[in-house]
Design an enzyme around this catalytic site. Structure first.
Site, PDB file in Angstrom:
ATOM      1  N   ASP A   1       1.822  -1.020  11.996  1.00 60.81           N
ATOM      2  CA  ASP A   1       0.501  -1.453  11.537  1.00 60.81           C
ATOM      3  C   ASP A   1       0.179  -2.884  11.958  1.00 60.81           C
ATOM      4  OD1 ASP A   1      -0.095   0.962  10.352  1.00 60.81           O
ATOM      5  OD2 ASP A   1       0.724   0.388   8.406  1.00 60.81           O
TER       6      ASP A   1
ATOM      7  N   LYS B   1       0.838  -1.210   0.000  1.00 58.54           N
ATOM      8  CA  LYS B   1       0.000   0.000   0.000  1.00 58.54           C
ATOM      9  C   LYS B   1       0.870   1.257   0.000  1.00 58.54           C
ATOM     10  CE  LYS B   1      -2.829   0.726   3.639  1.00 58.54           C
ATOM     11  NZ  LYS B   1      -2.538   2.042   4.275  1.00 58.54           N
TER      12      LYS B   1
ATOM     13  N   ARG C   1      -6.259   2.094  17.890  1.00 61.66           N
ATOM     14  CA  ARG C   1      -6.093   0.637  17.742  1.00 61.66           C
ATOM     15  C   ARG C   1      -5.872  -0.083  19.064  1.00 61.66           C
ATOM     16  NH1 ARG C   1      -2.943   0.544  11.857  1.00 61.66           N
ATOM     17  NH2 ARG C   1      -4.894   0.508  10.677  1.00 61.66           N
TER      18      ARG C   1
HETATM   19  C1  S3P Z   1       2.495   4.797   6.156  1.00 62.94           C
HETATM   20  C2  S3P Z   1       3.007   5.189   7.360  1.00 62.94           C
HETATM   21  C3  S3P Z   1       2.473   4.755   8.660  1.00 62.94           C
HETATM   22  C4  S3P Z   1       1.518   3.579   8.530  1.00 62.94           C
HETATM   23  C5  S3P Z   1       0.587   3.725   7.370  1.00 62.94           C
HETATM   24  C6  S3P Z   1       1.368   3.852   6.080  1.00 62.94           C
HETATM   25  C7  S3P Z   1       3.113   5.302   4.927  1.00 62.94           C
HETATM   26  O1  S3P Z   1       1.780   5.834   9.231  1.00 62.94           O
HETATM   27  O2  S3P Z   1       0.784   3.411   9.709  1.00 62.94           O
HETATM   28  O3  S3P Z   1      -0.286   2.605   7.271  1.00 62.94           O
HETATM   29  O4  S3P Z   1       2.849   4.730   3.842  1.00 62.94           O
HETATM   30  O5  S3P Z   1       3.878   6.264   5.010  1.00 62.94           O
HETATM   31  P1  S3P Z   1       2.553   6.965  10.090  1.00 62.94           P
HETATM   32  O6  S3P Z   1       3.522   7.598   9.217  1.00 62.94           O
HETATM   33  O7  S3P Z   1       1.522   7.940  10.548  1.00 62.94           O
HETATM   34  O8  S3P Z   1       3.171   6.208  11.227  1.00 62.94           O
END
Ligand code: S3P
Length: 450
Positions: free
Chosen positions: A327, A28, A358
């Site tokens: 995550d 993702k 969470r």
């Molecule tokens: C992500 C960073 C994370 C993660 C999110 C995806 C990213 O969030 O929890 O699902 O793609 O940069 P945070 O940067 O807020 O920790």
């Protein structure tokens, strides 16, 4: 809820062994960045293996609204005709990022140093999440933000007319914040510097280098210092999106707690900024092996093999590992409930501001299903009941959070009584093939009437 707003209640019950191969979807984080950086390059970027989940599709629509040509060629093949750094057009309508914090925060960064105005919104979960962590540093470039009280969406960003480069120490360990600053730095003249005390996922840095930007990373006493030279011409790329370790976590953890299971999850990136869960599971005694270890596109990769592991032990998860598995704590707590002894998770304040709180969502659902959980502002402890000893039988709320929904569906595979989830619709944001993939392995996940 599904994208059309109708809840999708599901339940999950004990099943026979999970067996076979789980081909999880594309990453993702890398999928969002492929579309955004593709839109900021000059020419055509080709993408294979894009995650076609709702979050990423929303980012694709947003890139079209900013003037890029985004084309779906079918089967995970996409192309993006970019408009170049500083070339974004002003969107005619509000940008709806759905459930995606990554989408909205990275796009805000990408447009904040261009003299255009854009208004962003999302679903009830996203509109409740803090945006000041991104708009504060974007203000240093000269952008202005007006949102709801508490810095919430819907929010309008007025891009800087004459952006200045920025030196920013991130106050929270967040790849989204770091990435928003770096993307804004692309259209500022001179060097933008981001310093993070704890390393977070580094896909933006790696991909910016891949697209031809001048970017260096140094480890110093201050932390990780990332220096980006602004106003590069980004060169279009051919990108193969690796499979998502955060999605792999679900079939892996399901196999560890389902009697007799043996599941192979091929082609998973083991970038150290993402692989913390797998190390933690191994520390707990999981029968989880890395097969066919290799390097692809500069990233360590392996096929993960997870087998039923009835004798896992609770551990104290090193807080320094938190960012690399942020995550994955929800599904880890499900494994922890089936281990013996307590699993202690500290330094995880960020879990409270994800798609849901969470810690609260998991603690409430686990308690309802017979697991003892203690929690505080930045910690929680799950008292393991031993493999297969969790009672189950309760309904859990997913709070519009895909990972909460999937975690409770995994829990139901190990409990004495089935576990119900009020709404598994959000699973489509990151893992649209979760249901058929788990069914093929042998899971018993069923849809119920609302
Ligand atoms: C992500 C960073 C994370 C993660 C999110 C995806 C990213 O969030 O929890 O699902 O793609 O940069 P945070 O940067 O807020 O920790």
């Amino acid at each position: 809820m599904s994208s059309h707003g109708v809840p999708v209640p599901m339940s999950s019950s004990k099943c026979g062994p999970l067996k076979g191969r789980a081909d999880v979807p594309g990453d993702k984080s890398i999928s969002h960045r492929s579309l955004i950086l593709g839109a900021m390059a000059v020419g055509e970027t080709r993408i294979t293996g894009l995650l076609e989940g709702e979050d990423v599709l929303d980012t694709g629509r947003a890139m079209r609204a900013f003037g890029a040509e985004v084309t779906d060629h079918g089967g995970g093949e996409w192309s993006v005709h970019g408009v170049g750094v500083g070339g974004f057009a002003e969107p005619e309508n509000v940008i709806d990022c759905g459930n995606s914090g990554t989408g909205v925060r990275l796009i805000m960064g990408a447009m904040a140093s261009t003299p255009i105005v854009a208004t962003f919104t999302g679903d009830a979960s996203l509109n409740g999440r803090p945006m000041a962590r991104v708009t504060d540093p974007l203000a240093l470039f000269g952008a202005e933000a007006v949102g709801r009280t508490g810095g919430r969406l819907p929010m309008t960003i007025v891009g800087a007319k004459e952006p200045v480069p920025v030196r920013y120490v991130t106050p929270v360990p967040s790849a989204q914040v770091k990435s928003a600053v770096l993307l804004a730095g692309l259209n500022a003249p001179g060097q933008t510097v981001v310093i993070e005390k704890e390393a977070t996922r580094d896909h933006t840095e790696r991909m910016l280098q891949g697209f031809g930007a001048e970017l260096t990373v140094e480890d110093t006493d201050e932390g990780h210092v990332i220096t980006l030279t602004g106003q590069p011409e980004l060169k279009p790329q051919v990108i193969t999106v690796p499979r998502d370790p955060s999605s792999a976590a679900f079939p892996v953890c399901a196999a560890l707690i389902t009697e007799g299971s043996d599941v192979l999850v091929p082609n998973i990136g083991l970038n150290p900024t993402r692989a913390g869960l797998f190390e933690t599971l191994r520390d707990m005694g999981a029968d989880l092996t890395y097969e066919n270890e290799r390097t692809e596109g500069g990233e360590p990769m392996a096929d993960l093999r997870a087998r039923y592991s009835p004798n896992m032990k609770g551990i104290e998860v090193p807080p320094a590992r938190a960012a690399s598995m942020i995550d994955e704590y929800p599904v880890l707590s499900v494994v922890a409930a089936n281990a013996s002894g307590p699993t202690v998770m500290r330094g995880v304040k960020e879990l409270r501001v994800k798609e849901s709180d969470r810690i609260d969502a998991m603690a409430t659902g686990l308690r309802a299903n017979g697991v003892e959980v203690e929690d505080g502002p930045d910690w929680w402890i799950v008292q393991g009941r031993g493999m297969g000893n969790v009672q189950g039988g309760a309904e859990c709320a997913s709070h519009l959070d895909h990972r909460i929904a999937m975690s409770f569906l995994v829990l139901g595979m190990s409990t004495i009584d089935p576990v119900r989830v009020d709404d598994a619709g959000p699973v489509a944001t990151s893992f649209p093939i979760f249901e058929p993939l788990m069914a093929k392995l042998g899971a018993k996940i069923t849809r119920r009437n609302a």
